[in-house]
Write a protein that holds these residues in place. Structure first.
Motif, PDB file in Angstrom:
ATOM      1  N   CYS A  43       0.828  -1.218   0.000  1.00 24.25           N
ATOM      2  CA  CYS A  43       0.000   0.000   0.000  1.00 24.25           C
ATOM      3  C   CYS A  43       0.857   1.260   0.000  1.00 24.25           C
ATOM      4  CB  CYS A  43      -0.932  -0.005   1.207  1.00 24.25           C
ATOM      5  SG  CYS A  43      -2.202  -1.294   1.145  1.00 24.25           S
ATOM      6  N   ALA A  44       1.985   1.209   0.741  1.00 21.68           N
ATOM      7  CA  ALA A  44       2.879   2.369   0.755  1.00 21.68           C
ATOM      8  C   ALA A  44       3.477   2.602  -0.628  1.00 21.68           C
ATOM      9  CB  ALA A  44       3.982   2.147   1.781  1.00 21.68           C
ATOM     10  N   GLY A  45       3.854   1.522  -1.345  1.00 20.94           N
ATOM     11  CA  GLY A  45       4.372   1.672  -2.703  1.00 20.94           C
ATOM     12  C   GLY A  45       3.339   2.248  -3.644  1.00 20.94           C
ATOM     13  N   LEU A  46       2.105   1.780  -3.528  1.00 17.62           N
ATOM     14  CA  LEU A  46       1.041   2.305  -4.375  1.00 17.62           C
ATOM     15  C   LEU A  46       0.769   3.777  -4.071  1.00 17.62           C
ATOM     16  CD1 LEU A  46      -1.145   1.787  -6.496  1.00 17.62           C
ATOM     17  CD2 LEU A  46      -2.664   1.029  -4.645  1.00 17.62           C
ATOM     18  N   ALA A  47       0.765   4.133  -2.784  1.00 13.73           N
ATOM     19  CA  ALA A  47       0.540   5.529  -2.417  1.00 13.73           C
ATOM     20  C   ALA A  47       1.655   6.422  -2.949  1.00 13.73           C
ATOM     21  CB  ALA A  47       0.433   5.649  -0.898  1.00 13.73           C
ATOM     22  N   GLY A  48       2.917   5.962  -2.851  1.00 11.45           N
ATOM     23  CA  GLY A  48       4.020   6.752  -3.390  1.00 11.45           C
ATOM     24  C   GLY A  48       3.912   6.926  -4.896  1.00 11.45           C
ATOM     25  N   GLY A  49       3.507   5.852  -5.589  1.00 11.12           N
ATOM     26  CA  GLY A  49       3.336   5.963  -7.041  1.00 11.12           C
ATOM     27  C   GLY A  49       2.232   6.936  -7.411  1.00 11.12           C
ATOM     28  N   MET A  72       3.558  10.428  -7.101  1.00  6.26           N
ATOM     29  CA  MET A  72       4.388  10.768  -8.246  1.00  6.26           C
ATOM     30  C   MET A  72       3.525  11.020  -9.487  1.00  6.26           C
ATOM     31  SD  MET A  72       7.574   8.123  -7.736  1.00  6.26           S
ATOM     32  CE  MET A  72       8.521   8.857  -9.052  1.00  6.26           C
ATOM     33  N   TYR A  73       2.453  10.228  -9.613  1.00  5.76           N
ATOM     34  CA  TYR A  73       1.537  10.457 -10.726  1.00  5.76           C
ATOM     35  C   TYR A  73       0.873  11.818 -10.589  1.00  5.76           C
ATOM     36  CZ  TYR A  73      -2.592   9.959 -13.691  1.00  5.76           C
ATOM     37  OH  TYR A  73      -3.583  10.164 -14.631  1.00  5.76           O
ATOM     38  N   GLY A  74       0.476  12.183  -9.392  1.00  5.34           N
ATOM     39  CA  GLY A  74      -0.146  13.484  -9.188  1.00  5.34           C
ATOM     40  C   GLY A  74       0.807  14.638  -9.438  1.00  5.34           C
ATOM     41  N   LEU A  75       2.103  14.408  -9.219  1.00  6.46           N
ATOM     42  CA  LEU A  75       3.097  15.453  -9.470  1.00  6.46           C
ATOM     43  C   LEU A  75       3.499  15.539 -10.933  1.00  6.46           C
ATOM     44  CD1 LEU A  75       5.440  14.903  -6.380  1.00  6.46           C
ATOM     45  CD2 LEU A  75       3.701  16.681  -6.704  1.00  6.46           C
ATOM     46  N   GLY A  76       2.935  14.691 -11.764  1.00 10.72           N
ATOM     47  CA  GLY A  76       3.208  14.749 -13.195  1.00 10.72           C
ATOM     48  C   GLY A  76       4.466  14.034 -13.623  1.00 10.72           C
ATOM     49  N   VAL A 119       2.586  -4.318  -9.849  1.00 11.64           N
ATOM     50  CA  VAL A 119       3.874  -4.505  -9.178  1.00 11.64           C
ATOM     51  C   VAL A 119       3.728  -4.328  -7.666  1.00 11.64           C
ATOM     52  CG1 VAL A 119       4.782  -2.129  -9.245  1.00 11.64           C
ATOM     53  CG2 VAL A 119       6.342  -4.058  -9.516  1.00 11.64           C
ATOM     54  N   CYS A 120       2.774  -3.512  -7.237  1.00 14.17           N
ATOM     55  CA  CYS A 120       2.512  -3.389  -5.789  1.00 14.17           C
ATOM     56  C   CYS A 120       1.892  -4.666  -5.235  1.00 14.17           C
ATOM     57  CB  CYS A 120       1.600  -2.190  -5.529  1.00 14.17           C
ATOM     58  SG  CYS A 120       2.402  -0.587  -5.791  1.00 14.17           S
ATOM     59  N   VAL A 121       1.009  -5.303  -6.017  1.00 14.38           N
ATOM     60  CA  VAL A 121       0.464  -6.593  -5.601  1.00 14.38           C
ATOM     61  C   VAL A 121       1.590  -7.625  -5.474  1.00 14.38           C
ATOM     62  CG1 VAL A 121      -1.030  -8.507  -6.295  1.00 14.38           C
ATOM     63  CG2 VAL A 121      -1.811  -6.145  -6.548  1.00 14.38           C
ATOM     64  N   ALA A 122       2.556  -7.554  -6.394  1.00 13.21           N
ATOM     65  CA  ALA A 122       3.698  -8.461  -6.331  1.00 13.21           C
ATOM     66  C   ALA A 122       4.469  -8.285  -5.030  1.00 13.21           C
ATOM     67  CB  ALA A 122       4.619  -8.232  -7.532  1.00 13.21           C
ATOM     68  N   VAL A 123       4.590  -7.059  -4.553  1.00 13.20           N
ATOM     69  CA  VAL A 123       5.259  -6.822  -3.267  1.00 13.20           C
ATOM     70  C   VAL A 123       4.482  -7.489  -2.137  1.00 13.20           C
ATOM     71  CG1 VAL A 123       5.901  -5.045  -1.593  1.00 13.20           C
ATOM     72  CG2 VAL A 123       6.366  -4.695  -4.015  1.00 13.20           C
ATOM     73  N   GLY A 124       3.157  -7.431  -2.185  1.00 12.47           N
ATOM     74  CA  GLY A 124       2.352  -8.062  -1.141  1.00 12.47           C
ATOM     75  C   GLY A 124       2.456  -9.576  -1.124  1.00 12.47           C
ATOM     76  N   LEU A 125       2.904 -10.166  -2.259  1.00 13.86           N
ATOM     77  CA  LEU A 125       3.022 -11.623  -2.343  1.00 13.86           C
ATOM     78  C   LEU A 125       4.437 -12.129  -2.059  1.00 13.86           C
ATOM     79  CD1 LEU A 125       0.916 -12.242  -5.595  1.00 13.86           C
ATOM     80  CD2 LEU A 125       0.187 -12.602  -3.233  1.00 13.86           C
ATOM     81  N   ARG A 126       5.310 -11.267  -1.615  1.00 16.92           N
ATOM     82  CA  ARG A 126       6.732 -11.627  -1.534  1.00 16.92           C
ATOM     83  C   ARG A 126       7.011 -12.795  -0.592  1.00 16.92           C
ATOM     84  NH1 ARG A 126       9.721  -7.045   2.112  1.00 16.92           N
ATOM     85  NH2 ARG A 126       8.368  -7.154   3.945  1.00 16.92           N
ATOM     86  N   ARG A 127       6.247 -12.951   0.476  1.00 19.16           N
ATOM     87  CA  ARG A 127       6.490 -14.056   1.418  1.00 19.16           C
ATOM     88  C   ARG A 127       5.709 -15.314   1.038  1.00 19.16           C
ATOM     89  NH1 ARG A 127       8.687 -11.987   6.476  1.00 19.16           N
ATOM     90  NH2 ARG A 127       8.452  -9.723   6.551  1.00 19.16           N
ATOM     91  N   VAL A 128       4.435 -15.141   0.718  1.00 13.65           N
ATOM     92  CA  VAL A 128       3.571 -16.303   0.496  1.00 13.65           C
ATOM     93  C   VAL A 128       3.858 -16.985  -0.831  1.00 13.65           C
ATOM     94  CG1 VAL A 128       1.755 -15.439   1.988  1.00 13.65           C
ATOM     95  CG2 VAL A 128       1.766 -14.786  -0.414  1.00 13.65           C
ATOM     96  N   ALA A 129       4.315 -16.237  -1.844  1.00 11.19           N
ATOM     97  CA  ALA A 129       4.575 -16.811  -3.170  1.00 11.19           C
ATOM     98  C   ALA A 129       5.656 -15.976  -3.843  1.00 11.19           C
ATOM     99  CB  ALA A 129       3.299 -16.858  -4.014  1.00 11.19           C
ATOM    100  N   LEU A 137      10.822   1.778  -9.525  1.00 15.21           N
ATOM    101  CA  LEU A 137      11.286   1.820  -8.130  1.00 15.21           C
ATOM    102  C   LEU A 137      10.650   0.710  -7.301  1.00 15.21           C
ATOM    103  CD1 LEU A 137      11.366   5.664  -7.358  1.00 15.21           C
ATOM    104  CD2 LEU A 137      13.294   4.119  -7.727  1.00 15.21           C
ATOM    105  N   VAL A 138       9.343   0.497  -7.489  1.00 15.18           N
ATOM    106  CA  VAL A 138       8.691  -0.580  -6.734  1.00 15.18           C
ATOM    107  C   VAL A 138       9.223  -1.936  -7.187  1.00 15.18           C
ATOM    108  CG1 VAL A 138       6.477  -1.657  -6.180  1.00 15.18           C
ATOM    109  CG2 VAL A 138       6.639   0.818  -6.377  1.00 15.18           C
TER     110      VAL A 138
END
Length: 392
Positions: free
Chosen positions: A16-22, A25-29, A52-62, A88-89
């Protein structure tokens, strides 16, 4: 523990933090960074970012699925033009694949990223025609090689820490096994102590009771003398048995096994005269000889020698001809105990299982001593040599 309280909860928060940061950045153009297709709507770049943010959430389980999803997402992003947030993510995805994935995964990632960086550098040099083309490989090094190397370093540190924990647990188990073996050996030794104590005192009780019952016409003083010996042997045997049983039990809370051991092993050669007098009162003529200068002995040697003398004299009382010779010799490097008595006819009515001889032999062996017992020239002889100095 709930999902948000464990590792999966932290993974979800990181995604969620990666998605929020992205999105920031999208809002900043800053989306896209490389747009060779200006007709593509910028909102379309949010799809690879979300993937790619979903991929981060799966890093331990898969971890393998996480790496596959992240790689597909970053390739799709580069096909659309390329955005900084997704790349970056994706570096986090590469790092996680090295930390949580298999050893084969991080080896393959290292080979691929290094190969791509070399390829990018070679292509850049060919296109530029000079050394400035090396810069084409820099993005691959920054976004690929560095996260992989960092993940490998952390992975090796974690593996080393896990190996140290395993080694520490194995050491603790070995220590516990050694402790249990030591406790078992000590309790076996205590069982021999208990046999020696009870056999000695009960033998005296049985002999005097038999004498009183089998000898008619005893006057009151003789009966009282026999009863006093019986009472003394009984009380002393009960006291020593209580001490040994207390030692065999688990130490009470607040106490120590050392205190219990000291309480139950107070018998020493310094009390040998008392033992000899008690045996004489039971009817055995003992000629005791002490050779050498008495000195302080190791506790194990002192106790073992006392118990061997006690058991030998008890056997002489039960099976001998009414007399015994006792020698205790203090030698420079050891202690010698020698007990001999003539074997009397018809004195074997009180038979045993031989545990006394076994106990004496084991005591000597435990102390690296030598033990010999057996008949010779009409006499039964027990000889024990116990070292008092530790071998170098």
């Amino acid at each position: 523990m709930g999902v948000w309280g464990g590792g999966r909860g932290r993974d979800a928060l990181l995604a969620c933090a990666g998605l929020a940061g992205g999105l920031v950045m999208y809002g900043l153009g800053t989306q896209p960074q490389l747009s060779w297709r200006p007709d593509v709507p910028e909102t379309l770049f949010l799809l690879p970012l979300a993937a790619v943010c979903v991929a981060v959430g799966l890093r331990r389980v898969a971890s393998r699925a996480s790496l596959t999803l992240g790689t597909v997402a970053v390739l799709a992003d580069l096909a659309l033009g390329g955005s900084l947030a997704t790349v970056l993510v994706y570096t986090q995805v590469l790092y996680d694949a090295c930390v949580f994935g298999s050893a084969r995964t991080w080896r393959r990632l290292l080979q691929v990223t290094v190969g791509l960086s070399v390829l990018g550098t070679a292509v850049g040099v060919l296109l530029k025609g000079d050394w400035r083309g090396v810069g084409f490989g820099a993005p691959v090094v920054l976004a690929g090689v560095l996260p992989v190397l960092t993940g490998i370093s952390v992975r090796q540190y974690r593996d080393q820490a896990a190996a140290e924990r395993t080694r520490a647990e194995q050491t603790a188990r070995l220590v516990e096994l050694d402790r249990r073996q030591a406790v078992g050996a000590e309790r076996a030794r205590m069982a021999r102590e208990l046999h020696d104590v009870i056999a000695n005192h009960l033998s005296a009780v049985a002999i005097h009771a038999t004498a009183v019952l089998s000898a008619p016409g005893l006057d009151r003083s003789q009966v009282e003398s026999a009863l006093r010996v019986i009472r003394e042997s009984s009380v002393q045997g009960l006291g020593e048995m209580r001490q040994m049983i207390g030692l065999l039990r688990e130490p009470a809370e607040g106490g120590t096994a050392v205190d219990a051991t000291e309480e139950a092993t107070r018998a020493r050669l310094s009390e040998l005269d008392v033992l000899v007098e008690r045996v004489r009162a039971a009817g055995l003529t003992v000629r005791a000889t002490r050779r050498g200068e008495p000195r302080a002995l190791p506790v194990g040697v002192d106790l073992a020698a006392y118990r061997i003398v006690q058991e030998s004299l008890t056997n002489a009382l039960k099976h001998g001809a009414g007399e015994a010779d006792l020698l205790v010799a203090y030698e420079p490097t050891g202690l010698v105990v020698d007990v001999g008595n003539p074997v009397g006819a018809g004195r074997g009515t009180l038979t045993g299982a031989g545990a006394g001889l076994i106990g004496m032999r084991e005591r000597a062996v435990l102390l690296n001593g030598r033990f010999a017992a057996g008949p010779a020239d009409g006499r039964w002889r027990v000889r024990v040599e116990l070292p008092t100095e530790v071998a170098p």
